[in-house]
Design a protein around this motif. Structure first.
Motif, short mmCIF file in Angstrom:
data_model
loop_
_atom_site.label_atom_id
_atom_site.label_comp_id
_atom_site.label_asym_id
_atom_site.label_seq_id
_atom_site.Cartn_x
_atom_site.Cartn_y
_atom_site.Cartn_z
N THR A 96 20.71 -2.74 7.03
CA THR A 96 19.83 -2.24 5.99
C THR A 96 18.73 -3.27 5.74
O THR A 96 18.87 -4.44 6.07
CB THR A 96 20.59 -1.99 4.66
OG1 THR A 96 21.17 -3.21 4.22
CG2 THR A 96 21.67 -0.94 4.83
N GLY A 97 17.65 -2.81 5.15
CA GLY A 97 16.56 -3.72 4.82
C GLY A 97 15.78 -3.20 3.64
O GLY A 97 15.87 -2.01 3.29
N LYS A 98 15.04 -4.10 3.02
CA LYS A 98 14.18 -3.68 1.91
C LYS A 98 12.99 -4.62 1.83
O LYS A 98 13.03 -5.75 2.33
CB LYS A 98 14.94 -3.67 0.59
CG LYS A 98 15.42 -5.02 0.12
CD LYS A 98 16.16 -4.90 -1.20
CE LYS A 98 16.57 -6.28 -1.71
NZ LYS A 98 17.15 -6.21 -3.04
N GLY A 99 11.95 -4.14 1.21
CA GLY A 99 10.74 -4.93 1.00
C GLY A 99 9.73 -4.08 0.27
O GLY A 99 9.92 -2.87 0.11
N GLU A 100 8.67 -4.70 -0.14
CA GLU A 100 7.61 -3.93 -0.80
C GLU A 100 6.90 -3.04 0.22
O GLU A 100 6.45 -1.95 -0.10
CB GLU A 100 6.63 -4.89 -1.48
CG GLU A 100 5.75 -4.25 -2.51
CD GLU A 100 6.49 -3.49 -3.62
OE1 GLU A 100 5.95 -2.47 -4.07
OE2 GLU A 100 7.59 -3.89 -4.01
N ASN A 101 6.84 -3.51 1.48
CA ASN A 101 6.15 -2.77 2.55
C ASN A 101 6.93 -2.89 3.85
O ASN A 101 7.70 -3.84 4.04
CB ASN A 101 4.75 -3.35 2.79
CG ASN A 101 3.92 -3.38 1.54
OD1 ASN A 101 3.56 -2.35 1.00
ND2 ASN A 101 3.61 -4.58 1.06
N ALA A 102 6.68 -1.94 4.76
CA ALA A 102 7.26 -2.01 6.10
C ALA A 102 6.33 -1.30 7.08
O ALA A 102 5.74 -0.27 6.74
CB ALA A 102 8.64 -1.37 6.15
N ASP A 103 6.18 -1.87 8.26
CA ASP A 103 5.42 -1.25 9.34
C ASP A 103 6.38 -0.98 10.49
O ASP A 103 7.18 -1.84 10.84
CB ASP A 103 4.30 -2.17 9.83
CG ASP A 103 3.27 -2.45 8.74
OD1 ASP A 103 3.18 -1.68 7.77
OD2 ASP A 103 2.54 -3.45 8.87
N TYR A 104 6.30 0.23 11.06
CA TYR A 104 7.17 0.62 12.17
C TYR A 104 6.30 0.93 13.38
O TYR A 104 5.37 1.72 13.28
CB TYR A 104 8.01 1.84 11.78
CG TYR A 104 8.83 2.38 12.93
CD1 TYR A 104 9.90 1.66 13.45
CD2 TYR A 104 8.54 3.62 13.49
CE1 TYR A 104 10.65 2.15 14.50
CE2 TYR A 104 9.29 4.12 14.53
CZ TYR A 104 10.34 3.39 15.04
OH TYR A 104 11.08 3.88 16.08
N TYR A 105 6.60 0.29 14.50
CA TYR A 105 5.88 0.49 15.75
C TYR A 105 6.82 1.22 16.71
O TYR A 105 7.76 0.62 17.24
CB TYR A 105 5.43 -0.85 16.33
CG TYR A 105 4.53 -1.61 15.39
CD1 TYR A 105 3.14 -1.45 15.45
CD2 TYR A 105 5.05 -2.45 14.41
CE1 TYR A 105 2.31 -2.12 14.57
CE2 TYR A 105 4.21 -3.12 13.52
CZ TYR A 105 2.86 -2.96 13.61
OH TYR A 105 2.04 -3.61 12.72
N ALA A 106 6.59 2.50 16.92
CA ALA A 106 7.52 3.35 17.66
C ALA A 106 7.70 2.91 19.11
O ALA A 106 8.83 2.86 19.60
CB ALA A 106 7.05 4.80 17.61
N GLY A 107 6.62 2.59 19.81
CA GLY A 107 6.72 2.21 21.22
C GLY A 107 7.55 0.97 21.46
O GLY A 107 8.23 0.84 22.48
#
Length: 159
Positions: A96-107
Motif C-alpha cells: 500500500t502507499g499514500k501521498g498527497e500526489n502520485a504519478d503512474y507511468y503505464a509503460g
C-alpha cells in the motif's frame, strides 16, 4: 546516436521503457465527474476517483489520464492528486502507499508517490517514508528520496 554511445539518464527519463507487447491490461476508472478532450486524448476525473489496472488500485480526489493515439488506445500516464491512496494486491503479498500526489507511468509500470506524508508499505518488507517514493512494479524495486531536514525512513520487518 553513434554506435556504442550510451544514453544519458536525462534522455532515458524522457522516453518510457517499452516492455514486450503482451495481452492488453484492463483499465477501469470511476469518478463522479469526467471531462475528456479527444484532441489531446486527456481525461480529467474528479471526486471519489478509483482507477484499477491489473493488481493496482489508485484512489484520489482528482486524476488526469493521457491515452495513446490509435484504434486501440491505451493509458500512457496518470496523475493522481489530493489524498492519494494506492493498493497493489498480488498473490504473494499486499503493498500500500499514500501521498498527497502520485504519478503512474503505464509503460514502465512505475508509481511515484510524493507530497505530504508520502509512504510505501510492503507487508513483507516493511514501511518506508520520504519526500518522494518511486516503485517499479516489474522489478519490485523502491527508490526513496528525502531532504536534510526530513530524511527518508525505513522500518524493516523482522521474520
Amino acid at each position: 546516436k553513434q554506435a556504442g554511445e550510451k544514453q544519458s539518464k536525462a534522455e532515458a527519463g524522457r522516453r518510457p521503457a517499452k516492455k514486450p507487447a503482451g495481452p492488453p491490461m484492463l483499465l477501469l476508472i470511476s469518478a463522479a465527474k469526467l471531462n475528456y478532450d479527444n484532441g489531446t486524448r486527456k481525461a480529467v476525473y474528479e471526486k471519489d476517483v478509483v482507477m484499477k489496472r491489473g493488481e493496482l488500485t489508485v484512489r484520489a480526489a482528482e486524476l488526469t489520464a493521457w491515452f495513446s493515439e490509435g484504434e486501440e488506445s491505451s493509458l500512457e500516464k496518470a496523475e493522481a492528486r489530493k489524498n492519494v491512496r494506492i493498493v497493489i494486491e498480488s498473490p504473494a503479498r499486499l503493498k500500500t502507499g499514500k501521498g498527497e500526489n502520485a504519478d503512474y507511468y503505464a509503460g514502465e509500470e512505475k508509481i511515484v508517490l510524493y507530497g505530504e506524508g508520502a509512504e510505501f508499505n510492503d507487508r513483507v518488507r516493511g514501511t518506508t517514508r520520504g519526500t518522494q517514493l518511486t516503485y517499479f512494479a516489474q522489478s519490485e524495486r523502491l527508490e526513496v528520496e528525502g531532504k536534510e531536514e526530513e530524511p527518508a525512513v525505513t522500518k524493516v520487518l523482522r521474520r
